[in-house]
Write an enzyme that holds these catalytic residues in place. Structure first.
Site: not given
Ligand code: BG6
Length: 309
Positions: A180, A284
């Site tokens: 992320h 991400e």
């Protein structure tokens, strides 16, 4: 009172032990990080560096050879063993977001990981491996035995992060996994994500509408939260504010998420400054839409490289 004196002592002893086991002069040092949490500091001979907390195997910093920070880290981040760190690279596993019954983004980012190896390769690349496995806490949430490994490789102009999931139990399981990554940008309105044109994405902010991406460059003027399944393996973050481009190349991490919380959501996030959305963008990489299934003994591996272009 006693807790205050016992905990730092515990971490100091642990840091000394880890340095004896994994420290490499001028390349890998274990140090006390924010909140007293242990972190590994990797330094390349060129001067580039990165920092990885054992809490969550969370990369919180990546600097180029001249010391410029490439990852965003919130000034409001929590530094607690039961909370995720806001910024850098949270490791999402075994669930992405709220796509299932587990806590948001799963439990890897709030778990304690072990450092299992460190190295300095002949070509100068500095690396560490971290690992987590099931525990009483994870089994209560997700009844599977597994190992999740993260390999971090630091080069002069590149950072590679590889993930490996192994089913060590007796039943099959499926999972989601993502890196992320929060990129630090001077100004979100002067930032573009390039390389997703033609991919059909899921717009979380429009009731998961599926839309074909028509933009050669994604720019930001509002909250953005989109999942691009089966995105191209090579894309880039072009950052005009700092005159910098970071290439992202991925292997066996088919999906990409583009996220910026913008104004209202920033204000709702307790561990994020109200104005900080200006200075970050998340791009991400991972496996989200089509969950891999692992039979007992099977492994899954995926990797992403970030390169300063
Ligand atoms: C993104 C999601 O991946 O993560 C967003 O798409 C979410 O919906 C964001 O808001 C941050 O999540 P969290 O749990 O770290 O606040």
């Amino acid at each position: 009172m006693r807790l205050f004196t016992l905990f730092p002592q515990r971490f100091h002893t642990m840091i000394d032990t880890l340095n004896n086991q994994f420290g490499i002069p001028n390349a890998v040092t274990i140090a006390e990080g924010n909140g007293g949490l242990p972190k590994a500091v990797l330094t390349h001979s060129s001067g580039s560096s990165c920092e990885v907390y054992l809490h969550g195997a969370h990369i919180t910093s990546w600097k180029n050879a001249t010391g410029d920070e490439l990852f965003f880290l919130s000034r409001e981040s929590w530094w607690q063993s039961d909370k995720p760190i806001r910024g850098g690279i949270p490791v999402v596993f075994p669930q992405f977001g709220g796509r299932g019954p587990l806590p948001q983004h799963g439990f890897a980012r709030t778990s304690e990981w072990e450092l299992v190896c460190s190295g300095l390769l002949d070509n100068g690349i500095v690396n560490i491996d971290l690992q987590m496995r099931e525990s009483a806490e994870t089994l209560a949430l997700w009844p599977h035995r597994f190992t999740l490994g993260l390999r971090v490789l630091l080069d002069e102009n590149a950072l590679t992060v590889g993930a490996r999931v192994t089913n060590t139990g007796e039943q099959p399981f499926d999972f989601m996994m993502a890196l992320h990554t929060y990129f630090r940008v001077a100004d979100i309105t002067k930032t573009a994500v390039v390389g997703l044109q033609g991919t059909t994405y899921v717009d979380t902010l429009q009731e998961n509408a599926r839309i074909v991406e028509s933009r050669p460059e994604i720019r930001f003027a509002a909250e953005t939260d989109s999942v691009y399944p089966n995105a191209p393996d090579s894309l880039r973050v072009a950052e005009e504010g700092n005159g910098r481009t970071i290439g992202i190349s991925k292997t066996d991490m088919p999906d990409v998420v583009v996220w910026n919380p913008w104004i209202a959501k920033s204000q709702r996030m307790p561990d994020f400054g109200d104005d900080e959305y200006v200075h970050m963008v998340c791009v991400e990489t991972g496996v989200i839409e089509t969950k891999p299934v692992l039979l007992p003994g099977e492994k899954w591996e995926g990797e992403t490289t970030f390169r300063i272009e």
